[in-house]
Scaffold this active site. Structure first.
Site, PDB file in Angstrom:
ATOM      1  N   HIS A  72      45.016  32.438  30.106  1.00 41.81           N
ATOM      2  CA  HIS A  72      43.896  33.356  30.314  1.00 41.81           C
ATOM      3  C   HIS A  72      44.128  34.642  29.533  1.00 41.81           C
ATOM      4  O   HIS A  72      45.250  35.137  29.445  1.00 41.81           O
ATOM      5  CB  HIS A  72      43.772  33.650  31.813  1.00 41.81           C
ATOM      6  CG  HIS A  72      42.501  34.322  32.194  1.00 41.81           C
ATOM      7  ND1 HIS A  72      42.249  35.644  31.921  1.00 41.81           N
ATOM      8  CD2 HIS A  72      41.397  33.853  32.833  1.00 41.81           C
ATOM      9  CE1 HIS A  72      41.043  35.964  32.376  1.00 41.81           C
ATOM     10  NE2 HIS A  72      40.509  34.903  32.931  1.00 41.81           N
ATOM     11  N   HIS A  74      46.225  37.476  30.841  1.00 41.03           N
ATOM     12  CA  HIS A  74      47.690  37.481  30.770  1.00 41.03           C
ATOM     13  C   HIS A  74      48.206  38.164  29.502  1.00 41.03           C
ATOM     14  O   HIS A  74      49.408  38.355  29.348  1.00 41.03           O
ATOM     15  CB  HIS A  74      48.238  36.044  30.823  1.00 41.03           C
ATOM     16  CG  HIS A  74      48.131  35.432  32.188  1.00 41.03           C
ATOM     17  ND1 HIS A  74      47.176  34.511  32.499  1.00 41.03           N
ATOM     18  CD2 HIS A  74      48.855  35.627  33.317  1.00 41.03           C
ATOM     19  CE1 HIS A  74      47.310  34.151  33.769  1.00 41.03           C
ATOM     20  NE2 HIS A  74      48.314  34.817  34.283  1.00 41.03           N
ATOM     21  N   LYS A 106      46.705  25.595  33.724  1.00 36.83           N
ATOM     22  CA  LYS A 106      45.514  26.340  33.320  1.00 36.83           C
ATOM     23  C   LYS A 106      45.759  26.874  31.923  1.00 36.83           C
ATOM     24  O   LYS A 106      46.881  27.248  31.586  1.00 36.83           O
ATOM     25  CB  LYS A 106      45.252  27.509  34.265  1.00 36.83           C
ATOM     26  CG  LYS A 106      44.858  27.093  35.679  1.00 36.83           C
ATOM     27  CD  LYS A 106      44.574  28.314  36.536  1.00 36.83           C
ATOM     28  CE  LYS A 106      44.213  27.904  37.958  1.00 36.83           C
ATOM     29  NZ  LYS A 106      43.985  29.082  38.817  1.00 36.83           N
TER      30      LYS A 106
END
Length: 578
Positions: free
Chosen positions: A141, A144, A138
């Site tokens: 984000h 994070h 992924k």
């Protein structure tokens, strides 16, 4: 240095109260500097002497303070002693304050304030910090960001205080989501698209397969089957998973490089998947593992043993869960690294998870779990760019750089520089970090672009601007070491105010080490910048007599080095021109 003055005052108190000098070191605190009035430099709250059992309580605090004051006399270091409301105030000779705070300039500037008796009281050892920890396959984000910069701050702080630090990125690289992604990639994936834009393609596949699974039950069966193949290490599934992992780490490293963040170890749940059966067996042997009616394996955490509170460690099909792998990881790390303490940095939604993790480890007989700690943080609200809602950190960093570059191009004070994009990137990241760190970590906060990037006010831009301004002054005029220091040339209120503020530096680091909150250091540095702004107006270097100019440059050089050191602990790279 602050430690010289604390020790001098502690010696004085020791003689009168017949207690060891060290008993007073942590009780003495530096008084916050004030531009409006001349304060004392240190204070001793009388109640701390009672609370710590240093002296017996006799009467009310004020009468105790006055009684002690009558026995204390000024000396060659302390020029004035007074009593306030339950406190004794100490004011040191101004020339000695100037001399001691500036005499070591240039000699190991990075150690300023660190060789402190107060900081020496902190336990030293090996500290393992786990932070960032994104899920592979992924894109990084924006959520994070907080874990990454908070963990980096904690690691930097512990390291500068003398701990051996191991920085661990514990990747989410195992679990059912890879069953879903694996099954989805077999149906929708493309190796060509994976080469072109790897994480974006995996993200698109993940979204597509989840949407399809809502109406196609067969996809859930395929996902469970793919994860079963992973658990049994079947070649085809493992090969695809390994490809996802390598792609992800390579992409993440680019983001970490931009943030100035590094790791000693890239670990992950997959590293400990094979150790979960040992954990389960150990729990079983200790009589801690129970089986529910649904067939799941649980550990009873209730005080009375009635299963009112429990933690699930095994699915009914025998596969491991996140907490099972976390138990295995903690035990493995202790065996490999023999850490003194371990710190986990995740959002506050995982407080219950870590509470259960530590409780299970203690129940298994691992007393070192008492030295494991979870540092939690709140959510960021409203993190958007001009393009609207954004969840990817790269977009946030690009936006910060672009906005900062625009602001710099509009400012008449901006200097010519070789790489304005790099400067804008560093300043933009500083702005992100300071906005994040100003308040308590557990609080949610609203992300605001315009306020964050202001050059005035309590922002990261203001920190960088002040540092660059001091660098420019020192580059043009020198660092003040051309002549021997004459303390009588730095007795103006704005000079004394800065030196009084610098007396608090070791205390600020001490408080930061205790609660692992960056706000103490942020607020200290921001106030230092405000004091510098006043001093630069009131203590001009250009046009002053040579000896006066040299003394002032010495003050500004010390201030610049402390500002730079503090910024680096926060994870900010100081810029020298902007």
């Amino acid at each position: 240095m602050a430690c010289f003055f604390r020790r001098s005052i502690a010696v004085k108190l020791s003689r009168i109260l017949q207690q060891p000098e060290d008993a007073f070191i942590s009780a003495l605190s530096a008084v916050p500097a004030s531009k409006k009035q001349q304060n004392a430099d240190f204070r001793l709250p009388i109640n701390t002497l009672f609370k710590d059992g240093i002296v017996p309580s006799k009467g009310d605090l004020q009468s105790q303070a006055e009684a002690l004051l009558n026995e204390l006399k000024p000396d060659s270091v302390v020029e004035d002693i007074s009593a306030g409301r339950g406190v004794i105030n100490f004011r040191v000779h101004r020339k000695i304050l100037v001399q001691k705070m500036l005499e070591t300039l240039g000699k190991d500037d990075e150690r300023f304030g660190l060789d402190s008796e107060l900081l020496n009281r902190l336990e030293k050892g090996r500290t393992l910090v786990e932070y960032s920890s994104p899920n592979i396959a992924k894109r990084f984000h924006a959520g994070h960001l907080r874990s990454t910069i908070i963990g980096n701050f904690i690691a930097n702080l512990k390291q500068c205080l003398g701990n051996e630090v191991i920085r661990v990125n514990y990747l989410g690289d195992w679990g059912m989501q890879f069953g879903i992604l694996g099954a989805g990639f077999e149906k929708y994936g493309s190796q060509e698209k994976l080469k072109e834009n790897p994480l974006q393609h995996l993200f698109d596949v993940y979204v597509q397969v989840n949407r399809e699974a809502e109406i196609n039950e067969g996809l859930w069966h395929a996902a469970r089957e793919f994860f079963r193949q992973l658990e049994h290490h079947e070649d085809k599934a493992m090969s695809l998973w390994q490809q996802f992992r390598e792609i992800s780490v390579k992409e993440y490293e680019q983001v970490y490089k931009r943030l100035g963040v590094r790791f000693d170890i890239y670990s992950g749940e997959s590293f400990h998947e094979g150790q979960t059966q040992e954990v389960v067996q150990r729990l079983q042997n200790l009589g801690l593992l129970k089986t529910t009616e649904k067939g799941t394996g649980v550990v009873d955490l209730s005080p009375t043993g009635d299963m009112s509170t429990y933690s699930t460690v095994l699915r009914s099909d025998g596969t491991s869960l996140y907490i099972t792998r976390d138990i295995a990881a903690a035990i493995d790390r202790k065996e490999k690294h023999t850490f003194h303490e371990m710190i986990y940095v995740t959002d506050k939604s995982q407080q219950n998870h870590f509470g259960q993790l530590f409780q299970i480890l203690l129940a298994m007989g691992h007393s070192w779990a008492q030295r494991c700690r979870h540092v939690s943080f709140g959510l960021v609200q409203g993190m958007k760019t001009r393009r609207g809602e954004v969840i990817f950190l790269e977009d946030i960093l690009d936006e910060a750089r672009a906005r900062m570059l625009h602001n710099m191009s509009q400012s008449i004070t901006t200097k010519d520089m070789e790489n304005p994009e790099d400067t804008a990137e560093k300043v933009g990241i500083s702005a992100l970090i300071i906005q994040d760190f100003k308040g308590p970590l557990e609080s949610d906060y609203k992300f605001e672009w315009d306020r964050m990037l202001q050059a005035k006010g309590d922002t990261g831009v203001f920190l960088q601007y002040t540092h660059a301004r001091l660098c420019s002054l020192i580059e043009m005029q020198g660092n003040g070491q051309e002549l021997e220091l004459d303390p009588s040339l730095l007795l103006e209120p704005s000079s004394i105010c800065i030196l009084q503020h610098l007396l608090r530096y070791d205390e600020v680091l001490y408080h930061s080490a205790q609660d692992l909150q960056p706000k103490h250091l942020v607020n200290f540095l921001l106030k230092l910048c405000h004091l510098v702004a006043s001093a630069l107006r009131e203590l001009p270097v250009k046009g002053s007599p040579h000896n006066v100019a040299q003394a002032r440059l010495r003050l500004f050089s010390r201030t610049r080095s402390v500002l730079a050191n503090g910024m680096r602990i926060l994870g900010i790279t100081p810029v020298y021109k902007m």
